[in-house]
Design an enzyme around this catalytic site. Structure first.
Site, PDB file in Angstrom:
ATOM      1  N   HIS A 169      29.709  39.928  43.780  1.00 59.18           N
ATOM      2  CA  HIS A 169      30.244  41.069  43.037  1.00 59.18           C
ATOM      3  C   HIS A 169      30.062  40.799  41.551  1.00 59.18           C
ATOM      4  CE1 HIS A 169      33.207  42.588  46.358  1.00 59.18           C
ATOM      5  NE2 HIS A 169      31.999  42.302  46.845  1.00 59.18           N
TER       6      HIS A 169
ATOM      7  N   GLU B 156      32.073  40.952  39.084  1.00 63.10           N
ATOM      8  CA  GLU B 156      33.129  40.146  38.479  1.00 63.10           C
ATOM      9  C   GLU B 156      32.943  38.661  38.773  1.00 63.10           C
ATOM     10  OE1 GLU B 156      35.119  43.997  40.070  1.00 63.10           O
ATOM     11  OE2 GLU B 156      33.431  42.699  40.589  1.00 63.10           O
TER      12      GLU B 156
ATOM     13  N   CYS C  65      38.315  44.092  43.460  1.00 63.19           N
ATOM     14  CA  CYS C  65      38.802  43.955  44.832  1.00 63.19           C
ATOM     15  C   CYS C  65      39.701  42.723  44.931  1.00 63.19           C
ATOM     16  CB  CYS C  65      37.628  43.845  45.808  1.00 63.19           C
ATOM     17  SG  CYS C  65      36.745  42.274  45.721  1.00 63.19           S
TER      18      CYS C  65
ATOM     19  N   CYS D  82      37.888  39.415  44.100  1.00 61.29           N
ATOM     20  CA  CYS D  82      37.624  39.220  42.678  1.00 61.29           C
ATOM     21  C   CYS D  82      38.908  38.941  41.901  1.00 61.29           C
ATOM     22  CB  CYS D  82      36.889  40.429  42.115  1.00 61.29           C
ATOM     23  SG  CYS D  82      35.214  40.591  42.787  1.00 61.29           S
TER      24      CYS D  82
END
Length: 154
Positions: free
Chosen positions: A51, A53, A81, A84
């Site tokens: 992801h 992040e 999420c 993260c």
């Protein structure tokens, strides 16, 4: 003002991710004058943890030579999420700023509030809604286009 500037950079990363066929999420991690940008790369890396992040935190930690990113601000086009946010807690990120909320996966405020959970040993200041309309629009357009393409191929 800085929040807008950094979110603009995160949006640029989201646009790059979309052009690569990734879900258009962008992130920027800012720490002591360092700004590290990343976009989702789950498909490109064949990695469910890639992801935006996570990639920004990994790159920043590598550049500063420390897995702790104490005092950093993490900007994300979409609410991070659970994975993260948990990584941000472990990294001791000080602040998370996101554009659009994510009612299905949000780990910062919408579904869970990991940064504010008193059972954890680190708290994160969370602010949502920065350039919210633009952040929401890019992801909605991406999924609308995907649905259109799926309908054409039937």
């Amino acid at each position: 003002m800085d929040d807008i500037v950094h979110m603009e950079c995160a949006l640029a990363e989201a646009e790059k991710a979309a052009r690569r066929g990734e879900v258009p999420v962008g992130a920027v991690l800012v720490l002591d004058g360092l700004a590290v940008c990343a976009g989702n790369a789950v498909i490109e890396h064949n990695d469910p943890t890639a992801h935006a992040e996570i990639l920004a935190m990994r790159a920043a930690a590598s550049q500063v030579g420390n897995y702790r990113l104490t005092g950093a601000t993490l900007y994300c086009t979409i609410e991070p999420c659970i994975m993260c946010m948990a990584a941000a807690v472990h990294a001791r990120v000080g602040r998370v700023v996101y554009g659009a909320a994510d009612d299905k996966w949000g780990g910062a405020k919408s579904l869970y509030a990991l940064g504010a959970d008193p059972r954890l040993n680190h708290a994160i200041e969370v602010e949502g809604g920065v350039l919210e309309d633009r952040c929401r629009a890019i992801i909605q357009e991406f999924f609308q286009n995907r649905r259109r393409e799926a309908e054409k191929s039937r």
